[in-house]
Design an enzyme around this catalytic site. Structure first.
Site, PDB file in Angstrom:
ATOM      1  N   GLU A 147      -4.624  87.030  -2.117  1.00 57.25           N
ATOM      2  CA  GLU A 147      -4.713  86.547  -3.163  1.00 57.25           C
ATOM      3  C   GLU A 147      -4.358  85.223  -3.553  1.00 57.25           C
ATOM      4  O   GLU A 147      -3.534  84.952  -4.409  1.00 57.25           O
ATOM      5  CB  GLU A 147      -3.687  87.663  -4.109  1.00 57.25           C
ATOM      6  N   ASN A 205      -7.649  88.491   1.907  1.00 55.53           N
ATOM      7  CA  ASN A 205      -7.942  89.697   1.256  1.00 55.53           C
ATOM      8  C   ASN A 205      -7.668  89.492  -0.387  1.00 55.53           C
ATOM      9  O   ASN A 205      -6.747  88.651  -0.343  1.00 55.53           O
ATOM     10  CB  ASN A 205      -6.772  90.659   1.604  1.00 55.53           C
ATOM     11  N   HIS A 231     -10.044  97.473  -6.648  1.00 57.02           N
ATOM     12  CA  HIS A 231      -9.012  97.972  -7.739  1.00 57.02           C
ATOM     13  C   HIS A 231     -10.011  97.954  -9.001  1.00 57.02           C
ATOM     14  O   HIS A 231     -10.063  97.207  -9.651  1.00 57.02           O
ATOM     15  CB  HIS A 231      -7.648  97.519  -8.094  1.00 57.02           C
ATOM     16  N   GLU A 256      -8.232  98.234  -0.488  1.00 58.40           N
ATOM     17  CA  GLU A 256      -7.391  98.947  -1.468  1.00 58.40           C
ATOM     18  C   GLU A 256      -8.094  99.788  -2.652  1.00 58.40           C
ATOM     19  O   GLU A 256      -7.658  99.825  -3.721  1.00 58.40           O
ATOM     20  CB  GLU A 256      -6.438  97.833  -2.061  1.00 58.40           C
ATOM     21  N   ASP A 309      -9.367 102.111  -5.271  1.00 60.01           N
ATOM     22  CA  ASP A 309      -8.636 102.992  -6.142  1.00 60.01           C
ATOM     23  C   ASP A 309      -9.804 103.000  -7.592  1.00 60.01           C
ATOM     24  O   ASP A 309     -10.245 101.913  -7.860  1.00 60.01           O
ATOM     25  CB  ASP A 309      -7.203 103.284  -6.468  1.00 60.01           C
TER      26      ASP A 309
HETATM   27  O1  G3I Z   1      11.835  99.090  -3.009  1.00 61.22           O
HETATM   28  C1  G3I Z   1      12.072  98.824  -4.388  1.00 61.22           C
HETATM   29  C2  G3I Z   1      13.548  99.608  -4.616  1.00 61.22           C
HETATM   30  O2  G3I Z   1      14.622  99.217  -3.752  1.00 61.22           O
HETATM   31  C3  G3I Z   1      13.906  99.302  -6.168  1.00 61.22           C
HETATM   32  O3  G3I Z   1      14.911 100.316  -6.402  1.00 61.22           O
HETATM   33  C4  G3I Z   1      12.528  99.655  -7.137  1.00 61.22           C
HETATM   34  C5  G3I Z   1      13.081  99.580  -8.558  1.00 61.22           C
HETATM   35  O4  G3I Z   1      11.963  99.031  -9.482  1.00 61.22           O
HETATM   36  O5  G3I Z   1      11.529  98.885  -6.614  1.00 61.22           O
HETATM   37  C6  G3I Z   1      11.151  99.058  -5.272  1.00 61.22           C
HETATM   38  O6  G3I Z   1      10.338  98.037  -5.292  1.00 61.22           O
HETATM   39  C7  G3I Z   1       8.931  98.446  -5.829  1.00 61.22           C
HETATM   40  C8  G3I Z   1       7.915  98.694  -4.704  1.00 61.22           C
HETATM   41  O7  G3I Z   1       6.574  98.667  -5.245  1.00 61.22           O
HETATM   42  C9  G3I Z   1       8.189  99.724  -3.676  1.00 61.22           C
HETATM   43  O8  G3I Z   1       8.132 100.747  -4.387  1.00 61.22           O
HETATM   44  C10 G3I Z   1       8.673  97.282  -6.648  1.00 61.22           C
HETATM   45  O9  G3I Z   1       9.342  97.123  -7.930  1.00 61.22           O
HETATM   46  C11 G3I Z   1       7.146  97.426  -7.234  1.00 61.22           C
HETATM   47  O10 G3I Z   1       7.046  96.073  -7.916  1.00 61.22           O
HETATM   48  C12 G3I Z   1       6.355  97.389  -6.235  1.00 61.22           C
HETATM   49  O11 G3I Z   1       5.045  97.411  -6.477  1.00 61.22           O
HETATM   50  C13 G3I Z   1       3.929  97.462  -5.617  1.00 61.22           C
HETATM   51  C14 G3I Z   1       2.990  96.135  -5.905  1.00 61.22           C
HETATM   52  O12 G3I Z   1       2.085  95.897  -4.894  1.00 61.22           O
HETATM   53  C15 G3I Z   1       4.013  94.850  -6.026  1.00 61.22           C
HETATM   54  O13 G3I Z   1       3.223  93.791  -6.399  1.00 61.22           O
HETATM   55  C16 G3I Z   1       3.193  98.421  -5.590  1.00 61.22           C
HETATM   56  O14 G3I Z   1       3.785  99.583  -5.087  1.00 61.22           O
HETATM   57  C17 G3I Z   1       1.962  98.453  -4.404  1.00 61.22           C
HETATM   58  O15 G3I Z   1       0.976  99.277  -4.582  1.00 61.22           O
HETATM   59  C18 G3I Z   1       1.157  96.951  -5.155  1.00 61.22           C
HETATM   60  O16 G3I Z   1       0.144  96.682  -3.949  1.00 61.22           O
HETATM   61  C19 G3I Z   1      -0.610  95.654  -4.212  1.00 61.22           C
HETATM   62  C20 G3I Z   1      -1.118  95.070  -2.911  1.00 61.22           C
HETATM   63  O17 G3I Z   1       0.128  94.739  -2.288  1.00 61.22           O
HETATM   64  C21 G3I Z   1      -1.842  93.943  -3.286  1.00 61.22           C
HETATM   65  N1  G3I Z   1      -3.046  94.009  -4.124  1.00 61.22           N
HETATM   66  C22 G3I Z   1      -3.005  94.672  -5.370  1.00 61.22           C
HETATM   67  C23 G3I Z   1      -2.053  95.738  -5.204  1.00 61.22           C
HETATM   68  C24 G3I Z   1      -1.687  96.574  -6.366  1.00 61.22           C
HETATM   69  O18 G3I Z   1      -1.025  95.768  -7.230  1.00 61.22           O
END
Ligand code: G3I
Length: 332
Positions: free
Chosen positions: A144, A183, A219, A248, A250
């Site tokens: 990105e 990506n 997405h 990715e 969905d």
């Molecule tokens: O791991 C922490 C945890 O310790 C904490 O207690 C909790 C509280 O909010 O947060 C947890 O982290 C979260 C993490 O996912 C794991 O669940 C983050 O807040 C959350 O922001 C994070 O979101 C991820 C996101 O990327 C971040 O930008 C999504 O799961 C994940 O699906 C998403 O994936 C991205 C790709 O990497 C790149 N392309 C877009 C895609 C969708 O946004």
């Protein structure tokens, strides 16, 4: 029915499913993958479905900079190692995501001056790619890096000009056998962002920068993107000798409070999944179709887009949705 036919029929349908997606994908020499959440592996239905249907896995978050390298001297390989071990146990390819991204970096990185930042990026790539050398076959090296209008995104990393190219060179040094991807999202069809990516990767190919592919995140909402344009984009990228993978995929739908979508929308979604799979299969260098999770039980969508969900081919109880049948049919 003869005894042989009966045995075959029972073997086929012992799970309640037909031929698994991964067997269908094998026949097309394409990988069918999914993002994986290590905490979910403890759920038996999750693990069984994952192992039965997919031949590729990628950690959804566990290999990102912040989770895997939380302090300058600390690496936390455990959760990602768990996914890699699951993949090996079930003969799945493993993709790595992602080495250089503006999101989910560790806070310590943001305090560095450009020179130390470059050194940290080098050390990170060397250590993480080195740790998984021979186990992770492909990396999203940079994720990105462009805005939707095709201009370079200003990020923590972009203070160092040439950081994208540098990241690819360092990743190649760390594992010369891994295949290396750029990506991005909203760059599936023909538009200013996909044009900018095309321009960059053409230049990389011409100058011998070690890049092997472009990941299209996909997405989508039910509006999608014109399939002919997606095919045109895959064509121009693969004509450069690059691989293309959906990384990715969905398709989020409007849902009620229970997370349920309408039957009509599920059919629209199924048709879109089928078309996207068929588009990839038209190109021998479109080498993987990877979903961003496989069950609506574990998906980033509902936490990010209020009122949307149901984006994946299995529902929250691991029951296949029309999208599953459409993917299976496209892979027949
Ligand atoms: O791991 C922490 C945890 O310790 C904490 O207690 C909790 C509280 O909010 O947060 C947890 O982290 C979260 C993490 O996912 C794991 O669940 C983050 O807040 C959350 O922001 C994070 O979101 C991820 C996101 O990327 C971040 O930008 C999504 O799961 C994940 O699906 C998403 O994936 C991205 C790709 O990497 C790149 N392309 C877009 C895609 C969708 O946004």
């Amino acid at each position: 029915m003869s005894k042989i036919l009966l045995t075959a029929a029972l073997a086929c349908c012992a799970t309640g499913f037909g031929q698994p997606l991964r067997d269908r994908a094998d026949a097309h020499h394409v990988k069918i993958g999914t993002a994986v959440n290590p905490a979910a592996l403890a759920n038996e239905d999750y693990a069984k479905t994952l192992a039965r249907e997919f031949n590729q896995v990628e950690p959804e978050n566990a290999m990102k900079f912040g989770p895997i390298h939380p302090a300058a001297e600390t690496y936390n390989f455990g959760p990602a190692d768990q996914i890699v071990a699951f993949g090996r146990e079930h003969k799945m390819a493993v993709r790595g995501h992602t080495l250089v991204w503006h999101n989910q970096t560790a806070p310590w990185v943001r305090e560095l001056d450009p020179e130390h930042l470059a050194a940290a990026m080098h050390e990170h790539i060397k250590t993480v790619v080195g740790h998984y050398a021979g186990q992770v076959y492909a990396w999203d090296v940079v994720n990105e890096a462009f805005n939707d209008d095709g201009t370079p995104r200003k990020t923590v990393w972009s203070v160092n000009p040439g950081y994208i190219e540098q990241a690819f060179r360092w990743a190649h040094e760390a594992d010369p056998k891994a295949i290396l991807f750029y990506n991005d999202y909203s760059a599936e069809a023909m538009n200013p962002k996909s044009d900018a990516i095309y321009k960059m990767v053409s230049d990389f190919k011409q100058r011998g920068v070690p890049i092997n592919g472009v990941g299209l995140q996909v997405h989508f909402t039910k509006k999608g993107q014109p399939i002919e344009q997606i095919e045109a984009n895959i064509k121009r990228l693969t004509d450069l000798g690059l691989e293309v993978q959906y990384t990715e995929l969905d398709i989020r739908l409007p849902v009620d409070d229970q997370g349920a979508a309408s039957a009509e929308d599920l059919d629209i979604q199924a048709k879109m999944y089928g078309q996207l799979v068929a588009a990839c299969l038209k190109f021998p260098k479109c080498t993987a179709i990877q979903l961003w999770g496989f069950t609506d039980r574990y998906s980033w969508i509902r936490g990010t887009y209020r009122g949307f969900g149901a984006g994946l081919p299995f529902d929250a109880s691991y029951k296949p949705k029309p999208a599953y049948d459409a993917i299976a049919a496209a892979l027949k």
